[in-house]
Motif scaffolding. Structure first.
Motif, mmCIF file in Angstrom:
data_model
loop_
_atom_site.group_PDB
_atom_site.id
_atom_site.type_symbol
_atom_site.label_atom_id
_atom_site.label_comp_id
_atom_site.label_asym_id
_atom_site.label_seq_id
_atom_site.Cartn_x
_atom_site.Cartn_y
_atom_site.Cartn_z
ATOM 1 N N SER A 158 0.834 -1.209 0.000
ATOM 2 C CA SER A 158 0.000 0.000 0.000
ATOM 3 C C SER A 158 0.862 1.250 0.000
ATOM 4 N N VAL A 159 1.909 1.235 0.833
ATOM 5 C CA VAL A 159 2.766 2.424 0.903
ATOM 6 C C VAL A 159 3.495 2.627 -0.421
ATOM 7 N N VAL A 160 3.974 1.514 -1.008
ATOM 8 C CA VAL A 160 4.663 1.615 -2.300
ATOM 9 C C VAL A 160 3.717 2.190 -3.351
ATOM 10 N N SER A 161 2.471 1.696 -3.376
ATOM 11 C CA SER A 161 1.531 2.181 -4.393
ATOM 12 C C SER A 161 1.255 3.663 -4.196
ATOM 13 N N LEU A 162 1.107 4.060 -2.943
ATOM 14 C CA LEU A 162 0.840 5.469 -2.664
ATOM 15 C C LEU A 162 2.001 6.338 -3.128
ATOM 16 N N PHE A 163 3.222 5.919 -2.773
ATOM 17 C CA PHE A 163 4.415 6.695 -3.108
ATOM 18 C C PHE A 163 4.600 6.773 -4.620
ATOM 19 N N TYR A 164 4.657 5.604 -5.272
ATOM 20 C CA TYR A 164 4.906 5.622 -6.709
ATOM 21 C C TYR A 164 3.691 6.070 -7.501
ATOM 22 N N GLY A 165 2.493 5.854 -6.958
ATOM 23 C CA GLY A 165 1.295 6.346 -7.621
ATOM 24 C C GLY A 165 1.351 7.851 -7.798
ATOM 25 N N THR A 166 1.700 8.565 -6.713
ATOM 26 C CA THR A 166 1.757 10.022 -6.825
ATOM 27 C C THR A 166 2.914 10.445 -7.718
#
Ligand SMILES: *[C@@H]1O[C@H](CO)[C@@H](O)[C@H](O)[C@H]1NC(C)=O
Length: 314
Positions: free
Chosen positions: A246-254
């Motif tokens: 979840s944290v990876v998706s949030l970071f790389y998503g933005t």
């Protein structure tokens, strides 16, 4: 000759954010609340992990490092933003601007490197469960953390030195709420082509390499689960990787949405809103993602704050 000295102050347009003046107080309160939440949330994670010996595992030590880096990342831009919202003539000294840029890059990169270290840790935990404790020794964890610090310090220093070489002309107004690399490049009067090229390549590498490493770790994790598919294995993988993913998706998503949005029609407002997303929202949500979804963290919360004795494990 450079014109740096006569331009000791870079001005940030009031209030540094495209906010209507009637709404300024509300936004001030909102940002202050977000700041306090982020500081407290991340501090809580660091303290919990420090105090509860059951959480002295590589995964949680990396998480504690991630929280520390979130805390610092947020503190690089937020106090200045809050101060500027209150001040009539918001400004930041030239040296302050470079310092802010250095630490912004430093803690931003640190976050992305730590996410790689955490992905590697999950990969080891799932693909080599029997050798996990011997491979992920405290010494290796510490070396990984030190490596992250050294790489990001070097990268941030390179950017800052390149920026310090540029000269800025009279009356610089930063159309942004912090000293961002691309915004400063646009303001410079000297030739920025070489700096732009180096910064473009380095930023690409610093974002793409960690991303690829994380994707590779997860590809291995998924393939090892698919080799022997079992409901228990899948559940275990989800429970140990869910928060990290979840944290990876949030970071790389933005980050990816920022890169993919075409720069030609990027209005200052849109850019600022995106920047608020990754400077404010990501560090604020990380502690919640980890603490709310995680049984170990909730258990630690109970043990540390409800006076239950913490057993010392070896
Ligand atoms: C960061 O990780 C290292 C190595 O695992 C650990 O020794 C250190 O305590 C951590 N730092 C913080 C602030 O949690």
């Amino acid at each position: 000759m450079t014109g740096k000295n006569q331009n000791c102050c870079l001005r940030i347009p009031p209030p540094g954010l495209p906010i209507k003046s009637e709404l300024r107080d509300q936004f001030y309160a909102l940002f202050l609340l977000m700041y306090v939440t982020t500081i407290l949330g991340n501090l809580l994670i660091i303290v919990l992990i420090r105090l509860d010996s059951r959480l002295h595992t590589p995964m949680y030590l990396f998480l504690s490092n991630l929280s520390f880096s979130d805390l610092c990342f947020f503190s690089v831009t937020m106090p200045n933003l809050l101060q500027n919202m209150q001040s009539q003539v918001p400004s930041i000294p030239y040296a302050g601007c470079l310092t802010q840029m250095y630490f912004f890059l430093f803690f931003g990169d640190l976050e992305s490197f730590l996410l790689v270290a955490m992905a590697y840790d999950r990969y080891m935990a799932i693909c080599f469960p029997l050798h996990y404790t011997t491979i992920m020794s405290p010494k290796l964890c510490l070396s990984l953390v030190v490596l992250c610090w050294v790489l990001t310090a070097a990268h941030a220093m390179l950017h800052t030195l390149l920026m310090a070489k540029l000269s800025f002309c009279a009356d610089n107004i930063i159309p942004h709420f912090f000293c961002d690399v691309s915004t400063l490049l646009k303001l410079a009067c000297s030739d920025t082509r070489i700096s732009e090229l180096v910064i473009f390549i380095m930023t690409g590498l610093i974002l793409v390499i960690p991303f690829l490493l994380i994707v590779m770790s997860y590809a291995r994790i998924v393939s090892s689960i698919l080799r022997v598919p079992s409901a228990r294995g899948i559940r275990k993988a989800f429970s140990t990787c869910g928060s990290h993913l979840s944290v990876v998706s949030l970071f790389y998503g933005t980050v990816i949405s920022l890169c993919l949005s075409p720069s030609a029609n990027n209005s200052a407002v849109k850019e600022t809103v995106m920047a608020v997303m990754y400077t404010v929202v990501t560090p604020m949500l990380n502690p919640f993602i980890y603490s709310l979804r995680n049984r170990d963290m909730k258990g630690a919360l109970g043990r540390v704050f409800c006076g239950k004795k913490i057993p010392f494990s070896v």
